[in-house]
Write an enzyme that holds these catalytic residues in place. Structure first.
Site, PDB file in Angstrom:
ATOM      1  N   HIS A  87      -2.885   6.846   2.976  1.00 53.50           N
ATOM      2  CA  HIS A  87      -3.247   6.047   2.397  1.00 53.50           C
ATOM      3  C   HIS A  87      -4.556   5.403   3.072  1.00 53.50           C
ATOM      4  O   HIS A  87      -5.188   5.602   4.905  1.00 53.50           O
ATOM      5  CB  HIS A  87      -2.988   4.762   2.864  1.00 53.50           C
ATOM      6  CG  HIS A  87      -2.736   3.324   2.657  1.00 53.50           C
ATOM      7  ND1 HIS A  87      -3.916   2.898   1.407  1.00 53.50           N
ATOM      8  CD2 HIS A  87      -3.025   2.414   3.088  1.00 53.50           C
ATOM      9  CE1 HIS A  87      -3.965   1.966   1.599  1.00 53.50           C
ATOM     10  NE2 HIS A  87      -3.566   1.282   2.870  1.00 53.50           N
ATOM     11  N   CYS A 105       0.659  -1.315  -0.052  1.00 55.01           N
ATOM     12  CA  CYS A 105      -0.163  -0.244  -0.536  1.00 55.01           C
ATOM     13  C   CYS A 105       0.729   1.285  -0.070  1.00 55.01           C
ATOM     14  O   CYS A 105       0.939   1.640  -0.299  1.00 55.01           O
ATOM     15  CB  CYS A 105      -1.178   0.125   1.657  1.00 55.01           C
ATOM     16  SG  CYS A 105      -2.181  -1.263   0.977  1.00 55.01           S
ATOM     17  N   ASN A 130     -10.128   0.234   0.223  1.00 56.99           N
ATOM     18  CA  ASN A 130      -8.497   0.211   0.402  1.00 56.99           C
ATOM     19  C   ASN A 130      -8.920  -0.691  -1.071  1.00 56.99           C
ATOM     20  O   ASN A 130      -8.739  -1.714  -1.178  1.00 56.99           O
ATOM     21  CB  ASN A 130      -8.488  -0.697   1.786  1.00 56.99           C
ATOM     22  CG  ASN A 130      -6.630  -0.934   1.962  1.00 56.99           C
ATOM     23  OD1 ASN A 130      -6.233  -0.304   1.136  1.00 56.99           O
ATOM     24  ND2 ASN A 130      -6.587  -1.014   3.289  1.00 56.99           N
TER      25      ASN A 130
HETATM   26  O1  UT7 Z   1      -3.483  -0.635   3.843  1.00 55.03           O
HETATM   27  C1  UT7 Z   1      -2.720  -1.649   5.250  1.00 55.03           C
HETATM   28  C2  UT7 Z   1      -3.162  -2.738   5.535  1.00 55.03           C
HETATM   29  N1  UT7 Z   1      -3.920  -2.670   6.230  1.00 55.03           N
HETATM   30  C3  UT7 Z   1      -5.041  -2.393   7.288  1.00 55.03           C
HETATM   31  O2  UT7 Z   1      -4.351  -1.188   7.079  1.00 55.03           O
HETATM   32  C4  UT7 Z   1      -6.073  -2.379   8.105  1.00 55.03           C
HETATM   33  C5  UT7 Z   1      -5.300  -2.767   9.330  1.00 55.03           C
HETATM   34  N2  UT7 Z   1      -6.363  -2.889  10.369  1.00 55.03           N
HETATM   35  C6  UT7 Z   1      -7.858  -2.452  10.445  1.00 55.03           C
HETATM   36  O3  UT7 Z   1      -8.472  -2.109   9.415  1.00 55.03           O
HETATM   37  C7  UT7 Z   1      -8.864  -3.460  11.834  1.00 55.03           C
HETATM   38  O4  UT7 Z   1      -7.895  -3.487  12.418  1.00 55.03           O
HETATM   39  C8  UT7 Z   1     -10.121  -4.470  10.757  1.00 55.03           C
HETATM   40  C9  UT7 Z   1     -10.604  -3.224  10.353  1.00 55.03           C
HETATM   41  C10 UT7 Z   1      -9.354  -4.867  10.564  1.00 55.03           C
HETATM   42  C11 UT7 Z   1     -10.796  -4.985  12.230  1.00 55.03           C
HETATM   43  O5  UT7 Z   1     -10.764  -3.804  12.987  1.00 55.03           O
HETATM   44  P1  UT7 Z   1     -11.040  -4.234  14.497  1.00 55.03           P
HETATM   45  O6  UT7 Z   1     -12.110  -3.367  15.101  1.00 55.03           O
HETATM   46  O7  UT7 Z   1      -9.223  -4.133  14.483  1.00 55.03           O
HETATM   47  O8  UT7 Z   1     -11.171  -5.157  15.241  1.00 55.03           O
HETATM   48  P2  UT7 Z   1     -10.521  -6.507  15.446  1.00 55.03           P
HETATM   49  O9  UT7 Z   1      -9.863  -7.282  15.073  1.00 55.03           O
HETATM   50  O10 UT7 Z   1     -10.200  -6.005  17.044  1.00 55.03           O
HETATM   51  O11 UT7 Z   1     -11.899  -7.384  16.148  1.00 55.03           O
HETATM   52  C12 UT7 Z   1     -13.471  -7.052  16.869  1.00 55.03           C
HETATM   53  C13 UT7 Z   1     -13.865  -8.391  16.720  1.00 55.03           C
HETATM   54  C14 UT7 Z   1     -13.763  -9.543  16.577  1.00 55.03           C
HETATM   55  O12 UT7 Z   1     -14.812 -10.505  17.808  1.00 55.03           O
HETATM   56  P3  UT7 Z   1     -14.675 -11.036  18.723  1.00 55.03           P
HETATM   57  O13 UT7 Z   1     -13.141 -11.485  19.204  1.00 55.03           O
HETATM   58  O14 UT7 Z   1     -14.724  -9.713  19.407  1.00 55.03           O
HETATM   59  O15 UT7 Z   1     -15.933 -11.183  18.948  1.00 55.03           O
HETATM   60  C15 UT7 Z   1     -13.324  -9.890  15.248  1.00 55.03           C
HETATM   61  O16 UT7 Z   1     -14.165 -11.267  14.791  1.00 55.03           O
HETATM   62  O17 UT7 Z   1     -15.327  -8.253  15.284  1.00 55.03           O
HETATM   63  C16 UT7 Z   1     -14.905  -8.922  14.252  1.00 55.03           C
HETATM   64  N3  UT7 Z   1     -14.595  -8.992  13.342  1.00 55.03           N
HETATM   65  C17 UT7 Z   1     -16.000  -8.402  12.451  1.00 55.03           C
HETATM   66  N4  UT7 Z   1     -17.179  -8.774  12.399  1.00 55.03           N
HETATM   67  C18 UT7 Z   1     -17.938  -8.301  11.517  1.00 55.03           C
HETATM   68  C19 UT7 Z   1     -13.414  -9.109  12.407  1.00 55.03           C
HETATM   69  N5  UT7 Z   1     -14.284  -8.663  11.157  1.00 55.03           N
HETATM   70  C20 UT7 Z   1     -15.497  -8.434  11.077  1.00 55.03           C
HETATM   71  C21 UT7 Z   1     -16.470  -8.154  10.455  1.00 55.03           C
HETATM   72  N6  UT7 Z   1     -17.889  -8.162  10.393  1.00 55.03           N
HETATM   73  N7  UT7 Z   1     -15.854  -7.975   8.922  1.00 55.03           N
END
Ligand code: UT7
Length: 365
Positions: free
Chosen positions: A273, A112, A303
């Site tokens: 980005h 990215c 993204n």
């Molecule tokens: O381009 C550069 C590379 N990419 C990035 O910069 C992305 C960086 N990371 C992020 O944007 C975020 O970490 C995400 C959007 C990927 C995830 O958001 P988060 O607030 O960090 O969520 P999390 O990974 O801490 O997950 C929280 C909960 C989890 O459930 P539990 O364990 O709390 O029960 C996940 O399983 O949300 C769940 N979850 C979802 N729920 C519904 C993860 N993805 C989803 C989804 N829909 N799509």
């Protein structure tokens, strides 16, 4: 008299097929509200059958050339980590299809951050007189490398391309790129990766086929235990990436501002980005940048990896949110890990920026 690379044209393109949050919720355990509140994304564009990264790159490149009012460029750099195929690079084919003839053409792979790395590379080649003009394209089709069952990555990424035409000019004119800062941390390379398609998994694939490599009989799976079938998918450790993205992006913007001798409050537009609206907001908070100085289009495109910075630039310039005279810093962060930024005073473009197709042109999936 030193030469600088000056932005002279801007264009972007997204493929017409649209995937809304509700489309994804129909197939995965997710919902529109989670996606909107956790990422800021409402929809993303994806390639259709038979479409590849070069197709996106050609469209964006054509628009950037038209925006600059020129037909040719003396150098082509394509930033991508989803090339049409592992070998050869995508850029020579794009150069040929754009009618650029036999110009030097190569890919830059910094995930990215690719577009910022590519801009810096092209600017260096212009400054040293290797080229007088350069077309720099960021193009990615991440939808082609996502695990259909992985809700964490499926909701984030979209496909698209954006491009900038650079010409040789003077360091003190509007549009001159300056204050380049680049970095990487390979100790964190597992945080975002697509393990397959390279020499490490070539061995595993040969073994799966019962083959030999370099005279040695191979065991199935590579040393890390990856199953070859899954190695083509992108994996990401979301929370760790989030924390790194906020920290490294803020650091690289500070470094560029220092190199330019711009106080942080002098930055009129921060072009980050588009990874996650919450990441951008957190970077803005760290730097004390008011929210209305952060340009954004993540709600409409998600993204788009290497395409994200030129895509949001084209959208912001076309909407009048980015105006001639604005002091602008572009900053990227991505797999590798990699990060980087560059500054410029926004110029008046001859033909204006040509943005990506609007959602109204787009059929939903
Ligand atoms: O381009 C550069 C590379 N990419 C990035 O910069 C992305 C960086 N990371 C992020 O944007 C975020 O970490 C995400 C959007 C990927 C995830 O958001 P988060 O607030 O960090 O969520 P999390 O990974 O801490 O997950 C929280 C909960 C989890 O459930 P539990 O364990 O709390 O029960 C996940 O399983 O949300 C769940 N979850 C979802 N729920 C519904 C993860 N993805 C989803 C989804 N829909 N799509």
């Amino acid at each position: 008299m030193s030469r600088a690379a000056v932005v002279a044209g801007l264009g972007a393109w997204t493929p017409p097929t649209l995937v809304t949050n509700d489309d994804l919720a129909a197939r995965l355990d997710t919902d529109d509200e989670w996606i909107r509140t956790r990422t800021g994304i409402r929809q993303r564009h994806v390639v259709g059958p038979g479409q590849a990264t070069s197709d996106l790159a050609v469209e964006a490149g054509r628009r950037a050339l038209a925006s600059a009012g020129v037909e040719r460029a003396g150098l082509l750099v394509v930033a991508t980590s989803t090339p049409d195929q592992p070998l050869p690079a995508t850029a020579p084919q794009v150069a040929d299809r754009l009618g650029l003839g036999t110009v030097p053409a190569f890919d830059v792979s910094a995930v990215c951050t690719g577009f910022v790395y590519a801009l810096a590379t092209a600017a260096g080649l212009i400054a040293t007189g290797v080229a007088d003009t350069a077309l720099v394209i960021g193009a990615d089709a991440f939808s082609t490398i996502l695990d259909p069952a992985d809700r964490a990555t499926r909701v984030l990424f979209g496909d698209g391309a954006g491009a900038v035409l650079l010409r040789a000019g003077s360091p003190d004119e509007p549009g001159a790129l300056d204050g380049v800062h680049l970095g990487s941390d390979g100790s964190q390379h597992r945080l975002i990766e697509r393990p397959g398609g390279g020499s490490r998994t070539g061995a595993a694939l040969a073994a799966a086929a019962g083959g030999q490599l370099n005279g040695q009989l191979l065991a199935a799976g590579d040393a890390d235990g990856h199953a070859a079938a899954h190695d083509g998918y992108l994996t990401m450790q979301g929370r760790a990436v989030f924390a790194q993205a906020v920290q490294r992006t803020a650091e690289t913007v500070r470094a560029t501002a220092e190199r330019l001798r711009w106080p942080l409050e002098a930055i009129d537009r921060l072009v980050l980005h588009q990874a996650n609206a919450r990441i951008s907001a957190a970077v803005g908070q760290r730097l004390g940048t008011p929210a209305d100085r952060l340009v954004s289009n993540i709600d409409r495109v998600g993204n788009t990896a290497a395409a994200s910075i030129p895509l949001v630039l084209a959208d912001a310039a076309a909407a009048g949110d980015l105006r001639p005279g604005h002091r602008v810093v572009l900053a990227g962060f991505g797999g590798g890990l990699t990060w980087g930024s560059v500054g410029l005073v926004w110029p008046r473009l001859r033909g204006g920026p040509i943005p990506a197709a609007g959602p109204s042109d787009s059929p939903t999936l």
